[in-house]
Design an enzyme around this catalytic site. Structure first.
Site, short mmCIF file in Angstrom:
data_model
loop_
_atom_site.label_atom_id
_atom_site.label_comp_id
_atom_site.label_asym_id
_atom_site.label_seq_id
_atom_site.Cartn_x
_atom_site.Cartn_y
_atom_site.Cartn_z
N ASP A 181 29.34 43.42 70.59
CA ASP A 181 27.95 43.82 70.82
C ASP A 181 27.39 44.28 69.48
O ASP A 181 27.87 45.28 68.92
CB ASP A 181 27.89 44.99 71.81
CG ASP A 181 28.25 44.58 73.23
OD1 ASP A 181 28.31 43.37 73.51
OD2 ASP A 181 28.47 45.48 74.06
N ARG A 203 32.71 54.17 73.91
CA ARG A 203 31.86 53.93 72.74
C ARG A 203 30.73 54.97 72.75
O ARG A 203 30.81 55.98 72.08
CB ARG A 203 31.32 52.49 72.75
CG ARG A 203 30.75 52.02 71.42
CD ARG A 203 29.40 52.60 71.07
NE ARG A 203 28.33 52.07 71.92
CZ ARG A 203 27.07 52.50 71.86
NH1 ARG A 203 26.73 53.46 71.01
NH2 ARG A 203 26.15 52.01 72.68
N GLU A 204 29.71 54.74 73.60
CA GLU A 204 28.63 55.75 73.68
C GLU A 204 29.22 57.11 74.05
O GLU A 204 28.84 58.14 73.48
CB GLU A 204 27.61 55.32 74.74
CG GLU A 204 26.49 56.32 74.98
CD GLU A 204 25.42 56.33 73.90
OE1 GLU A 204 24.93 55.26 73.51
OE2 GLU A 204 25.08 57.44 73.43
N HIS A 213 19.02 55.86 77.68
CA HIS A 213 19.36 57.29 77.52
C HIS A 213 18.61 58.12 78.54
O HIS A 213 17.63 57.68 79.14
CB HIS A 213 19.09 57.71 76.07
CG HIS A 213 20.24 57.34 75.19
ND1 HIS A 213 21.21 58.23 74.82
CD2 HIS A 213 20.61 56.14 74.69
CE1 HIS A 213 22.13 57.60 74.08
NE2 HIS A 213 21.79 56.33 73.99
N SER A 246 21.44 43.20 70.28
CA SER A 246 20.53 44.17 70.89
C SER A 246 19.67 44.87 69.83
O SER A 246 20.06 44.95 68.66
CB SER A 246 21.37 45.17 71.69
OG SER A 246 20.80 46.42 71.72
N HIS A 249 20.41 49.35 78.21
CA HIS A 249 21.13 50.56 77.80
C HIS A 249 20.10 51.69 77.76
O HIS A 249 19.16 51.63 76.96
CB HIS A 249 21.73 50.31 76.40
CG HIS A 249 22.38 51.50 75.77
ND1 HIS A 249 23.75 51.68 75.80
CD2 HIS A 249 21.87 52.56 75.10
CE1 HIS A 249 24.05 52.81 75.15
NE2 HIS A 249 22.92 53.36 74.72
N HIS A 290 19.96 70.98 109.99
CA HIS A 290 20.68 69.86 109.35
C HIS A 290 22.07 69.73 109.94
O HIS A 290 22.53 68.64 110.29
CB HIS A 290 20.81 70.11 107.84
CG HIS A 290 19.53 69.94 107.10
ND1 HIS A 290 19.41 69.08 106.04
CD2 HIS A 290 18.32 70.51 107.26
CE1 HIS A 290 18.18 69.14 105.58
NE2 HIS A 290 17.49 70.01 106.30
N ARG A 293 26.71 39.64 72.02
CA ARG A 293 25.47 40.26 72.48
C ARG A 293 24.69 40.78 71.27
O ARG A 293 25.24 41.42 70.39
CB ARG A 293 25.76 41.44 73.41
CG ARG A 293 24.46 42.00 73.98
CD ARG A 293 24.39 43.52 74.03
NE ARG A 293 24.51 44.17 72.76
CZ ARG A 293 24.52 45.50 72.62
NH1 ARG A 293 24.44 46.27 73.67
NH2 ARG A 293 24.63 46.05 71.43
#
Ligand code: HCA
Ligand code: CU
Length: 378
Positions: free
Chosen positions: A94, A14-15, A197, A136, A195, A291, A134
């Site tokens: 959603d 989706r996103e 960004h 939002s 959610h 290291h 949901r």
């Protein structure tokens, strides 16, 4: 805090589809969904069925795959969209609506009272259809807290499963997110989703802060792909949680992160960044002699993530002027060459001198070690 009891809402489909380079065919969506399911995410969020005819069909197809993950789709908060979402057969919907003054003025033009009405109408409808629901608010960080609490309380009273806060523009800091989620946690009885960004680089830290404050669900995408520079990356969130305590992510099949990052990178035609969490090519590479020596004795000295838990291996870089004789010894042992400490110290100085004059390769170092070993006893 809900660090020990949270669910991932994986939004690559989706996103992630909102990432500039993303175009996923149905077959590719199925491939991504199946791999995410095998990894063990609890939810998959799919593009709105309103977006295009194929987007509708893809919701139907993926909802019917019989995956363990719950299939959600994502729509604007209106009755028409909600009905179409339910028609696809997904397990949950959603819905989102903008509550900041920017979005109220320049996007949908509704007042908070109007938002309240439509939110209640849509949530009541979805619940009546038996789907996980949901609600939002988009751009929650730049919304008036009292406004959003009022809307969340109204939908909570209806029995909504979760409310979501969205840092749509990536402006929030971990402390702000913590405070907002903690405030909602005190006011509301339903679950809370975050959610975030990544415009200012806080998406992982903000998701973690949300969990610390009592959020129950976190949105991610593979490699963090999404609008602009994207959202909380799945691998990065897992790395963050693992660094706190590996037990927090033991429910997931960690070695599949590499497969997921590689698959999505190939499909959206990007390289995995060199400094990516877990899967960046430099993530488990050690260089400086000090290291390397410590890591060879005990990897925990310089590794908070154990590469073997992710199906990966560490690499000690020896062909450079910061190298040390323990690292060179380690390489000689890998090659099965029996060189003594005195020889190895001498060879280490040779490598450093050569590296002062230009870039060395591992082959150059190996050749030197082989030569030295072959000359033993000459
Ligand atoms: C969008 C905006 C969104 C929604 C997040 C959410 C955001 O629809 O593209 O539904 O919680 O970042 O606000 O991704
Ligand atoms: Cu978003």
């Amino acid at each position: 805090m809900s660090l020990t009891n949270f669910a991932i809402i994986e939004s690559t489909l989706r996103e992630g589809e909102q990432f500039v380079n993303a175009f996923f065919s149905t077959a590719e969506k199925i491939q991504i969904a199946t791999l995410l399911d095998a990894f063990g995410v609890e939810y998959l969020e799919l593009t709105s069925p309103l977006a295009s005819p194929e987007s509708y069909n893809d919701c139907v197809t993926i909802a019917r795959l019989g995956l363990n993950a719950k299939i959600l789709t994502h729509t604007r908060c209106n009755l028409e969209d909600a009905k179409k979402a339910v028609d696809t057969g997904v397990a949950g919907v959603d819905v989102v609506i903008g509550t900041s003054s920017y979005l109220r003025e320049f996007s949908h033009g509704r007042t908070i009272d109007q938002i309240l009405d439509v939110a209640q109408e849509v949530v009541a409808y979805l619940l009546s259809q038996g789907v996980e629901t949901r609600f939002s608010t988009e751009d929650s960080l730049r919304s008036d807290v009292d406004d959003i609490i009022r809307v969340y309380q109204a939908v909570c009273e209806l029995g909504v499963h979760r409310v979501g806060i969205a840092d749509t523009v990536g402006v929030g800091t971990p402390r702000q997110i913590y405070d907002l989620v903690a405030c909602l946690r005190r006011e509301l009885t339903c679950d809370i989703e975050f959610h975030g960004h990544n415009d200012s680089g806080c998406a992982i830290a903000n998701a973690y802060a949300a969990l610390e404050a009592g959020a129950t669900h976190i949105d991610t995408s593979v490699l963090g792909i999404g609008e602009r520079n994207g959202i909380t990356p799945l691998g990065g969130l897992v790395a963050r949680l693992y660094a706190t305590d590996p037990a927090l992510v033991k429910k997931y099949h960690l070695p599949l992160i590499r497969n997921l990052d590689s698959l999505v990178a190939r499909l959206v035609q990007v390289d995995i960044p060199f400094n990516n969490y877990i899967t960046g090519f430099a993530s488990f590479t050690h260089k400086a002699g000090i290291h390397a020596k410590a890591v060879l004795n005990n990897p925990a000295t310089y590794e908070i993530l154990r590469p073997e838990d992710f199906g990966l291996t560490r690499y000690i870089h020896v062909a450079h002027r910061l190298t040390g004789w323990n690292a060179v010894k380690g390489r000689a042992e890998q090659l099965g060459l029996g060189l003594d400490d005195q020889q190895l110290k001498f060879l280490t100085n040779e490598i450093k001198t050569m590296a002062d004059h230009g870039r060395l390769t591992l082959d150059d170092v190996d050749a030197l070690l082989y030569d030295a070993a072959n000359n033993v006893g000459d």
